[in-house]
Every structure is written in structure tokens, then in C-alpha cells.
Design an enzyme around this catalytic site. Sequence first.
Site, PDB file in Angstrom:
ATOM      1  N   THR A 248       0.867  -1.244   0.126  1.00 40.57           N
ATOM      2  CA  THR A 248      -0.060  -0.139   0.102  1.00 40.57           C
ATOM      3  C   THR A 248       0.751   1.265  -0.082  1.00 40.57           C
ATOM      4  O   THR A 248       0.559   2.549  -0.388  1.00 40.57           O
ATOM      5  CB  THR A 248      -0.990   0.055   1.238  1.00 40.57           C
ATOM      6  OG1 THR A 248      -1.757  -1.110   1.213  1.00 40.57           O
ATOM      7  CG2 THR A 248      -1.950   1.134   1.012  1.00 40.57           C
TER       8      THR A 248
ATOM      9  N   TYR B 294       4.919 -12.173   5.558  1.00 43.83           N
ATOM     10  CA  TYR B 294       3.910 -11.720   4.837  1.00 43.83           C
ATOM     11  C   TYR B 294       3.422 -12.819   3.693  1.00 43.83           C
ATOM     12  O   TYR B 294       4.174 -12.873   2.789  1.00 43.83           O
ATOM     13  CB  TYR B 294       4.156 -10.238   4.029  1.00 43.83           C
ATOM     14  CG  TYR B 294       2.837  -9.648   3.574  1.00 43.83           C
ATOM     15  CD1 TYR B 294       1.654 -10.278   3.662  1.00 43.83           C
ATOM     16  CD2 TYR B 294       3.191  -8.391   2.871  1.00 43.83           C
ATOM     17  CE1 TYR B 294       0.411  -9.442   3.182  1.00 43.83           C
ATOM     18  CE2 TYR B 294       2.158  -7.793   2.116  1.00 43.83           C
ATOM     19  CZ  TYR B 294       0.770  -8.214   2.321  1.00 43.83           C
ATOM     20  OH  TYR B 294      -0.290  -8.006   1.780  1.00 43.83           O
TER      21      TYR B 294
ATOM     22  N   LYS C  63       1.894 -11.821   8.866  1.00 41.01           N
ATOM     23  CA  LYS C  63       0.620 -11.067   8.258  1.00 41.01           C
ATOM     24  C   LYS C  63      -0.026 -12.127   7.187  1.00 41.01           C
ATOM     25  O   LYS C  63       0.782 -12.578   6.239  1.00 41.01           O
ATOM     26  CB  LYS C  63       1.073  -9.729   7.648  1.00 41.01           C
ATOM     27  CG  LYS C  63       0.106  -9.071   6.930  1.00 41.01           C
ATOM     28  CD  LYS C  63       0.482  -7.886   6.246  1.00 41.01           C
ATOM     29  CE  LYS C  63      -0.415  -6.992   5.308  1.00 41.01           C
ATOM     30  NZ  LYS C  63       0.197  -6.142   4.483  1.00 41.01           N
TER      31      LYS C  63
ATOM     32  N   VAL D  82      -3.032  -5.847  10.165  1.00 46.25           N
ATOM     33  CA  VAL D  82      -2.399  -4.805   9.519  1.00 46.25           C
ATOM     34  C   VAL D  82      -3.159  -4.674   8.308  1.00 46.25           C
ATOM     35  O   VAL D  82      -3.405  -5.414   7.297  1.00 46.25           O
ATOM     36  CB  VAL D  82      -0.910  -5.524   9.111  1.00 46.25           C
ATOM     37  CG1 VAL D  82      -0.260  -4.609   7.912  1.00 46.25           C
ATOM     38  CG2 VAL D  82      -0.007  -5.825   9.998  1.00 46.25           C
TER      39      VAL D  82
END
Length: 299
Positions: A54, A142, A170, A210
Site C-alpha cells: 500500500t 507476509y 501477516k 495490518v
Amino acid sequence: MAPTSTPQTPFGRVLTAMVTPFTADGALDLDGAQQLAAHLVDAGNDGLVINGTTGESPTVSDAEKNDLVRAVLDAVGDRAHVVAGVGTNDTRHSIELARAAEQAGAHGLLTVTPYYNKPPQEGLLRHFTAIADSTDLPVMLYDIPGRSGVPINTETIVRLAEHPRIVANKDAKGDLGRASWAIARSGLAWYSGDDMLNLPLLSVGACGFVSVVGHVVTPELRAMLEAHLTGDVQKATEIHHKLLPVFTGMFRTQGVITTKAALALQGRPAGPLRLPMVELTPEETAQLKIDLAAGGVQL
């Protein structure tokens, strides 16, 4: 000094994966980044992930990444965890980014599964281990096979959890069954990386989020989390239902595109996108306004 953490919540509970603000001409907007970071922490975030997806990390240079980490640390580093995204599909490059983030003062590292080159599980094991070996910082894996093309299998997660600095994951895999097994067997702190599944993942053992929608609904996310932690399942479910239009609206297209549009509608620092990301069309912006309003977001 890093904010207080526990083994169960090494990076806090509510984190936002922050956009990278740019100026009108596309340059890095460090003042805007500091303003946005302060706003997000004031809204209730325990931490921020910088230089993630992001944050448009594929189009932000290494030097810009370092400048951004330092700027955000200066703004909020004494009251929020600042986690630096350092994942690439080149282990050597990721190690360079990890060491630079440590030197800049980051409190932790986010390391995404290598994308495009699709390594086998042994390659993932060695990749993440090499990054974790390269600094003294705690590491959050992640796992996002929709972007990377390769999931981190449960057995690999369990083996990685043996590393003293790999402390969290995550999860954007979208599989509650596999998440349940991995949480139970690995003991890692588990963070939802899929806003629509924030509450469901809490129910199988996640410790927090998150989030992308945290840019606009952090207080609601925190209220949902607190309701869950105190056993008020009905209240947590009501908040989840209230936020469904936001979860849907913010992901009608790529999340950074809608997030920057939402921030612009609120008058907060965001700026343009870097190609290949493009701005919403007027029709898409109108739909976003409808979605956010339906979820109670003030514009």
C-alpha cells in the site's frame, strides 16, 4: 525507543499499512508522510507498516524508502511501532533493505513472499532465514499468494517460527482452516492482512490487524478488537457488519488507489500515484463515496 510490546503482540494489535504520500509532481512528500503518520497514531494505531504494498514499494527507490522510515520514526517512533517493508524477490536486495532499515531505526521488518520467480518451499525457508539472520530486528512474514504466486505452507511456517527473530505473520492467504493450523502449531503472533477477515481471524487466534482500511476507520477497528477481547461477540459482529461497505469499497480496485482517493476526499496528505497505478475515474470515485458513507466514514 520502541513502544512496549509483548511476545503475543510484538508490534501491537492495530497497525495500518500506510500509503506513501507524494507531491503534485510525484516526488516523495516527507512532510505529508509525517502528518499522515501522526494522524493515524492519534486515531488509535499501535503501529504503522511503511514501504509495503500500500506504500507503493515497487516504485519507491531504496533511498526514498530510507528517508521515509526516518521521517515516520521522527514523527511517531516514540509512540508507535514503525515496521519497514523490506521484501523483494531477490534475497540479497532484501538483506540490503533490512540492514538499511535497521540503521534508520526501524522497530521491525515486514518480509513478503518472493513474487514472480515462484521459489519452492525450501527457497522460502532459506530466503526468510537469511533476512532474519541479517539484522537484530524482529521479523513479520507476509503470506499473500494472490500477489506472490506462492503460499508459505504450514510446515514452512512452523520451521520458520523456530528462528528467534521471526515472531509474526501477516496473513493474506484467505484460508481460515490453514490459518488455524498454522497459528496452533507455530505460536507466531498472527495479524490479519485481509480486512474482510479481520474478525474471523481473531476468532481462530489472530492477535490483531495490518489494515488498509485503517486509514479511514481505525477507531472502529480498535472497538471491534476490544469487543472481541472482552468477550462481547455481538458488539464485535455488529461493528464488522457496519464496516462491510468499507471493506468492499476500498478493494473494488487496488487498495492504494482507493486509499489515496479516500484520503484526498478527507483533505489528508496522499498525493498522486506512480505508474503503473492510476487514479480512480469519476465514476469510481462516486462509488467510493457511496461505499464509505454506507460504512459511516465522514468525508
